[in-house]
Design a protein around this motif. Structure first.
Motif, mmCIF file in Angstrom:
data_model
loop_
_atom_site.group_PDB
_atom_site.id
_atom_site.type_symbol
_atom_site.label_atom_id
_atom_site.label_comp_id
_atom_site.label_asym_id
_atom_site.label_seq_id
_atom_site.Cartn_x
_atom_site.Cartn_y
_atom_site.Cartn_z
ATOM 1 N N TYR A 1 -40.013 24.796 7.997
ATOM 2 C CA TYR A 1 -40.584 23.439 7.495
ATOM 3 C C TYR A 1 -41.080 23.452 6.242
ATOM 4 C CZ TYR A 1 -40.807 22.153 12.481
ATOM 5 O OH TYR A 1 -40.367 21.978 13.710
ATOM 6 N N TYR B 1 -34.500 19.880 10.167
ATOM 7 C CA TYR B 1 -35.834 19.823 10.885
ATOM 8 C C TYR B 1 -35.702 19.498 12.296
ATOM 9 C CZ TYR B 1 -40.650 18.161 11.244
ATOM 10 O OH TYR B 1 -41.764 18.039 11.840
ATOM 11 N N ARG B 2 -34.934 18.675 12.718
ATOM 12 C CA ARG B 2 -34.631 18.383 14.041
ATOM 13 C C ARG B 2 -34.331 19.624 14.783
ATOM 14 N NH1 ARG B 2 -32.056 13.438 12.491
ATOM 15 N NH2 ARG B 2 -29.872 14.274 12.873
ATOM 16 N N ILE C 1 -37.653 23.285 3.823
ATOM 17 C CA ILE C 1 -37.195 21.730 4.181
ATOM 18 C C ILE C 1 -38.096 20.756 3.150
ATOM 19 C CG2 ILE C 1 -37.064 19.976 5.817
ATOM 20 C CD1 ILE C 1 -36.308 22.165 7.882
ATOM 21 N N GLU C 2 -39.566 21.028 3.225
ATOM 22 C CA GLU C 2 -40.179 20.179 2.209
ATOM 23 C C GLU C 2 -40.080 20.380 0.704
ATOM 24 O OE1 GLU C 2 -44.786 18.892 1.636
ATOM 25 O OE2 GLU C 2 -44.580 20.439 3.224
ATOM 26 N N ALA D 1 -32.762 16.579 7.298
ATOM 27 C CA ALA D 1 -33.374 15.869 8.666
ATOM 28 C C ALA D 1 -32.686 16.580 9.832
ATOM 29 C CB ALA D 1 -33.086 14.392 8.500
ATOM 30 N N THR E 1 -34.595 22.569 14.131
ATOM 31 C CA THR E 1 -35.834 23.720 14.145
ATOM 32 C C THR E 1 -36.933 23.228 15.025
ATOM 33 O OG1 THR E 1 -35.453 24.213 11.801
ATOM 34 C CG2 THR E 1 -37.668 24.790 12.762
ATOM 35 N N ALA E 2 -37.065 21.823 15.146
ATOM 36 C CA ALA E 2 -38.247 21.276 16.250
ATOM 37 C C ALA E 2 -37.781 21.452 17.557
ATOM 38 C CB ALA E 2 -38.580 19.863 15.977
#
Length: 60
Positions: free
Chosen positions: A12, A44-45, A15-16, A41, A47-48
């Motif tokens: 995360y 991120y998805r 990514i940021e 994006a 990883t989540a």
């Protein structure tokens, strides 16, 4: 060895960092920036976890 939560937090954070770096790049055109942000994006998805947009899983 890093724990799962540490790895996720590191992903995360990267990514940021990448997203912030993109906003400062004047050498990229809008289309290239949009494509790179879309890729971030997706990362991120993924990883989540959970259902992904466009996936074949139907809840019901």
């Amino acid at each position: 060895m890093a724990t799962n939560n540490e790895v996720i937090e590191a992903i995360y954070a990267e990514i940021e960092r990448q997203a912030k770096a993109l906003s400062g790049k004047t050498s990229l055109n809008a289309s290239s920036q949009a494509s790179a942000l879309k890729d971030l994006a997706v990362a991120y998805r993924l990883t989540a976890g959970g259902p992904q947009p466009g996936g074949s899983v139907v809840n019901g």
